[in-house]
Structures are given as C-alpha cells and as structure tokens.
Motif scaffolding. Structure first.
Motif, PDB file in Angstrom:
ATOM      1  N   TYR A   2      37.612  35.722  13.496  1.00 41.76           N
ATOM      2  CA  TYR A   2      37.494  34.834  14.636  1.00 41.76           C
ATOM      3  C   TYR A   2      36.607  33.669  14.244  1.00 41.76           C
ATOM      4  O   TYR A   2      35.536  33.852  13.689  1.00 41.76           O
ATOM      5  CB  TYR A   2      36.854  35.634  15.773  1.00 41.76           C
ATOM      6  N   PHE A 184      28.476  46.931  15.673  1.00 42.40           N
ATOM      7  CA  PHE A 184      28.533  45.649  14.968  1.00 42.40           C
ATOM      8  C   PHE A 184      27.207  45.400  14.269  1.00 42.40           C
ATOM      9  O   PHE A 184      26.184  46.003  14.603  1.00 42.40           O
ATOM     10  CB  PHE A 184      28.816  44.499  15.945  1.00 42.40           C
ATOM     11  N   GLY A 239      33.623  36.079  12.840  1.00 44.26           N
ATOM     12  CA  GLY A 239      33.528  37.517  12.988  1.00 44.26           C
ATOM     13  C   GLY A 239      34.595  38.184  12.154  1.00 44.26           C
ATOM     14  O   GLY A 239      35.559  37.550  11.726  1.00 44.26           O
ATOM     15  N   GLY A 241      36.707  42.141  11.683  1.00 41.65           N
ATOM     16  CA  GLY A 241      36.954  43.418  12.329  1.00 41.65           C
ATOM     17  C   GLY A 241      36.764  44.626  11.460  1.00 41.65           C
ATOM     18  O   GLY A 241      37.566  45.555  11.509  1.00 41.65           O
ATOM     19  N   ALA A 245      31.757  46.020  13.199  1.00 38.41           N
ATOM     20  CA  ALA A 245      32.237  44.644  13.088  1.00 38.41           C
ATOM     21  C   ALA A 245      31.145  43.764  12.496  1.00 38.41           C
ATOM     22  O   ALA A 245      29.952  44.020  12.663  1.00 38.41           O
ATOM     23  CB  ALA A 245      32.650  44.115  14.454  1.00 38.41           C
ATOM     24  N   THR A 259      32.585  37.301  20.472  1.00 37.89           N
ATOM     25  CA  THR A 259      33.012  37.791  19.165  1.00 37.89           C
ATOM     26  C   THR A 259      32.912  39.306  19.081  1.00 37.89           C
ATOM     27  O   THR A 259      33.806  39.972  18.551  1.00 37.89           O
ATOM     28  CB  THR A 259      32.165  37.149  18.054  1.00 37.89           C
ATOM     29  N   HIS A 262      35.789  40.569  21.015  1.00 36.58           N
ATOM     30  CA  HIS A 262      37.011  40.239  20.273  1.00 36.58           C
ATOM     31  C   HIS A 262      37.274  41.288  19.189  1.00 36.58           C
ATOM     32  O   HIS A 262      38.384  41.820  19.084  1.00 36.58           O
ATOM     33  CB  HIS A 262      36.861  38.841  19.653  1.00 36.58           C
ATOM     34  N   GLU A 263      36.249  41.573  18.390  1.00 35.05           N
ATOM     35  CA  GLU A 263      36.440  42.542  17.309  1.00 35.05           C
ATOM     36  C   GLU A 263      36.610  43.960  17.864  1.00 35.05           C
ATOM     37  O   GLU A 263      37.359  44.765  17.303  1.00 35.05           O
ATOM     38  CB  GLU A 263      35.269  42.479  16.326  1.00 35.05           C
ATOM     39  N   HIS A 266      40.188  44.537  18.621  1.00 38.65           N
ATOM     40  CA  HIS A 266      40.956  44.901  17.421  1.00 38.65           C
ATOM     41  C   HIS A 266      40.768  46.377  17.089  1.00 38.65           C
ATOM     42  O   HIS A 266      41.729  47.065  16.706  1.00 38.65           O
ATOM     43  CB  HIS A 266      40.540  44.040  16.238  1.00 38.65           C
ATOM     44  N   HIS A 267      39.531  46.876  17.194  1.00 41.82           N
ATOM     45  CA  HIS A 267      39.292  48.307  16.958  1.00 41.82           C
ATOM     46  C   HIS A 267      40.112  49.151  17.936  1.00 41.82           C
ATOM     47  O   HIS A 267      40.742  50.139  17.548  1.00 41.82           O
ATOM     48  CB  HIS A 267      37.802  48.627  17.131  1.00 41.82           C
ATOM     49  N   GLU A 289      45.650  38.305  17.999  1.00 38.10           N
ATOM     50  CA  GLU A 289      44.461  37.458  18.017  1.00 38.10           C
ATOM     51  C   GLU A 289      44.251  36.808  19.383  1.00 38.10           C
ATOM     52  O   GLU A 289      43.115  36.660  19.839  1.00 38.10           O
ATOM     53  CB  GLU A 289      44.551  36.386  16.919  1.00 38.10           C
TER      54      GLU A 289
END
Length: 436
Positions: A2, A184, A239, A241, A245, A259, A262-263, A266-267, A289
C-alpha cells in the motif's frame, strides 16, 4: 502493499475495548487467541506475499538479477517471531503513547527533510550536514523508545474499530473475535522492484528489495530489466502484508491506521476465495487492493471519530485547452496520462507512449513540484492496482462496482463478507448488479 501520503497527524483519545474485558475477559481470551494464531501462522508463512506474479522465466530472471538485493522475508519472519507471539496478548490502550509517537514522527520527518535540503545545497559546510544528521538520529532514537507502547495502543485502537465495524469472526462464536489477530510492526519498509511488459500495462512481478538499497543499484536493476525488453521501476511502499504486517514508522496516525487495517484485510481474505485469487489476473489484484483500501480508509475514520469517506468514481472530463486550465489536479493529470499512454500502447506505439509518459513526469517535476523519479508502464501497473487511486480509477470499472456493493451493505462487516466470495471479475459484476 500500500502506498499513499497524508498530512500532519491529528490527536486521538482512546477508550478501552469492551469486547474482551466484558464478553470474554483477558484470561479467557488468551487461550483462544493462542489457538487461532497457531492455526493461522503456518498458513501465513506458506503464503508470504513477497512476489505477486505468475510463474515463468521472467520471475527467474528478475530474482537472479536482484539476488543480492532481495528482501529475505523468511529471515524477517523468523526475526519477528516475538511480535507474532505479542499478538496473543491483549493490547493495552495508551492514547498518550500514540500522541507522543506521532508528534515525534512528524519531528523526524521534518528533520530528515531538513537534512536532505542541506545535502542538496552544496554550499553548506560539512558541520551543518553532520549536525542535521545527528539531530535526525537523536529523534529516531526517541521514536524507537516510544514504539512498543504506541504499537500496543494502536493494536487496541484498531481492534476496537474492527469490532465496531462488524469485522469479526462469522459466526461470532465465543464473542466478537477479530481473526486473524491484528499484528504489525512499524519499521523501515522494503523497496519494490516492479516489472511490466513494454507493450501493455500489466503487473508481471513485484519483488521486495532491501530497504537500504543504494540509488546506484536501483538504476542498475531497472537497466537490467529494460535491457531484456521490459518496463521496470523501483518504488517505495507504505505497508506490506507479511505477518506481522510491515507498516512505515514515520507517517501520520490516519495513514498508519488505514494501513494496519488494509494489511489486516489481506490477512483475512487469505482464508476466502477473493484473497486466494490475488494475482490470478490484473483485475483480481485490483479487486483485492481496492477492497482493502476502502475498508482501511473507512475503519481509520471510524477509529478517529470522523465522518466516513465518500467513495465515488471520478468523472471523465474532456481535456481542457491551455486557456481553460484552472487549479492543478494531480488525480486528473495522472488519469489523463494513463489513458493516453494506454491508447498509444494499444496502437503499438511503444516508443511514443514512453516518451509521452516521460514528458508528463518532467512536467510534474518542473511545473507542479511532484518529485516522481520515473513514470512508465511498470509505474502504472503497480500503482494502478488500486482502482480508487488517481492511476487506476477511470481505467477499471472495479471501483464503481465495489462502491455499489458497499452502498448496498449495512456495515463494513457485511461489505467484507459479500466481497470475500468473489472469484472472478464477473462475480463482482454480478454482485454489483444485484444491489438495489
């Protein structure tokens, strides 16, 4: 991955999360978090997103060319195993640490900018340069000292916002559990080598590189790819993933929160069809995305007590004449640039398209103050993966379709549960058409 830019961080007040304390309690939550994380970790390690690309000789060539500069994700994961274990502990709300961290982060950004200005002004003596670097190093040490407390506070704030948004396990057995656990680290991010064919804008490879890669090596790698008849650019990201993160350590609170979420999306999506089809095509990457972007932005606004962002597709506008041009709009400029570049490429005019993109880059640098080092097919292939970005919004119908799905969903949780089953672009088209 990202990439984005935000302004000075705001201040925030954090309330303790009630989900674990009231519904489960920390003592009961820990074993469940342990079970979930242990179950998730082997799968996450097997699916590390270091390189998103189809199999083939191009990947082998890229990896061979960048062998000495590749970011070693496995070594990084092993080094950060304690951070994964840290995700088992209930995070501690700490608004003071968060405020202090982002105030210090802003000071570090300014110190780094000042150092860059001094280095660029060659008439300044060495002592001034040394003083600027020393000042930046001292602030960086302050930031590192605050980071553990700020990280725990940000985890608490993020998990609270995810629960309020309905982004919890479905069905919510044993309480409102956020899974995968939010994990993260805030540290220097890798660069990314992005490769696209010259004849079209298409993400072939995105390979993470060491954060400290030199400018000379960046130019060498791009040159090697270009000598193979490919388009390439080494770019920064905001960022990554991995699990935990990776999040940039010196941004603003709003950007950091968006961020992290966002990550996390994805997880989450890794366990569902949408996430498992990431990279199957340019369109599927864009859908992944853009869903993560939309949820990240809206959850960050929720966490900070701000109005939800307005998602809308930019209107297509005719190119104004020189006498009609008003205030400069970066989004319009980049959408126009990509549309014209794609039109030239579709006609087989590769050299003309590349010359046009370079001319537009020079215009941005000289007339508008945007220090973009390179704009080419690879640049748009990477940044255009986000349909809500200035480089992708008008090109792909994905953003408008996802906006329809979001508008038809009562909560972010409903939106994510609707989107997670998407396997093909046609699935999204049908889902959008079903909305009232």
């Amino acid at each position: 991955m990202y990439a984005s830019f935000y302004a000075t961080p705001p201040r925030v007040s954090i309330m303790p999360s009630a989900a674990y304390t009231d519904r489960m309690g920390h003592v009961r939550a820990l074993p469940l978090r342990l079970i979930l994380t242990i179950a998730f970790l082997p799968i996450a390690l097997a699916a590390l997103p270091g390189c998103v690309a189809p199999a083939g000789h191009v990947i082998a060539a890229v990896r061979a060319s960048a062998a000495h500069d590749t970011f070693n994700i496995v070594v990084w994961e092993l080094r950060h195993a304690p951070d994964i274990v840290g995700a088992l502990r209930a995070p501690q709300p700490d608004s003071a640490a968060i405020d202090e961290y982002f105030v210090t982060s802003a000071r570090l950004r300014e110190a780094n900018a000042q150092g860059a200005r001094i280095l660029a002004a060659q008439s300044i003596g060495d002592q001034a340069t040394a003083d600027a670097l020393t000042r930046a190093d001292a602030i960086a040490d302050e930031l590192a000292a605050i980071r553990p407390r700020a990280t725990s506070g940000l985890r608490s704030l993020t998990e609270q916002a995810l629960r309020e948004a309905g982004l919890v396990m479905d069905p919510p057995v044993l309480g409102e559990i956020v899974f995968p656990p939010v994990s993260f680290v805030m540290e220097e991010l890798p660069r990314v080598l992005v490769v696209s064919p010259r004849e079209r804008i298409d993400l072939m490879v995105s390979l993470p590189l060491r954060p400290d890669i030199s400018a000379e090596e960046v130019i060498r790698l791009e040159g090697v790819m270009e000598a193979r008849g490919l388009s390439a650019v080494v770019t920064r990201i905001g960022g990554m993933g991995t699990y935990p993160a990776l999040v940039t350590p010196t941004s603003t609170l709003e950007f950091t929160l968006s961020t992290i979420v966002h990550e996390w999306v994805h997880h989450y999506l890794f366990f569902h069809p949408l996430g498992r089809t990431y990279g199957a095509s340019t369109e599927m990457t864009t859908i992944n995305e853009t869903v993560a972007n939309m949820i990240g932005l809206e959850t960050a606004a929720l966490a900070l007590g701000r109005p939800a962002p307005e998602f809308r597709v930019p209107e297509a506008r005719p190119t104004p004449s020189a006498g009609q041009r008003g205030a400069f709009d970066f989004g319009d400029f980049m959408r126009e640039t990509r549309a014209e570049a794609e039109a030239l490429l579709a006609e087989g005019k590769i050299d003309e398209a590349e010359a046009y993109m370079e001319a537009r880059r020079v215009d941005l640098v000289q007339n508008h103050g945007y220090a973009i080092r390179k704009i080419n097919q690879a640049y748009f292939a990477f940044h255009g993966s986000y349909a809500d970005s200035p480089t992708g919004g008008v090109i792909s119908p994905v953003y408008g379709q996802l906006i329809r799905v979001r508008a038809g969903s009562g909560s972010l949780g409903e939106f994510l549960r609707a989107a997670r089953g998407i396997r093909t672009p046609e699935d999204l088209e049908r889902l959008a058409a079903e909305q009232p």
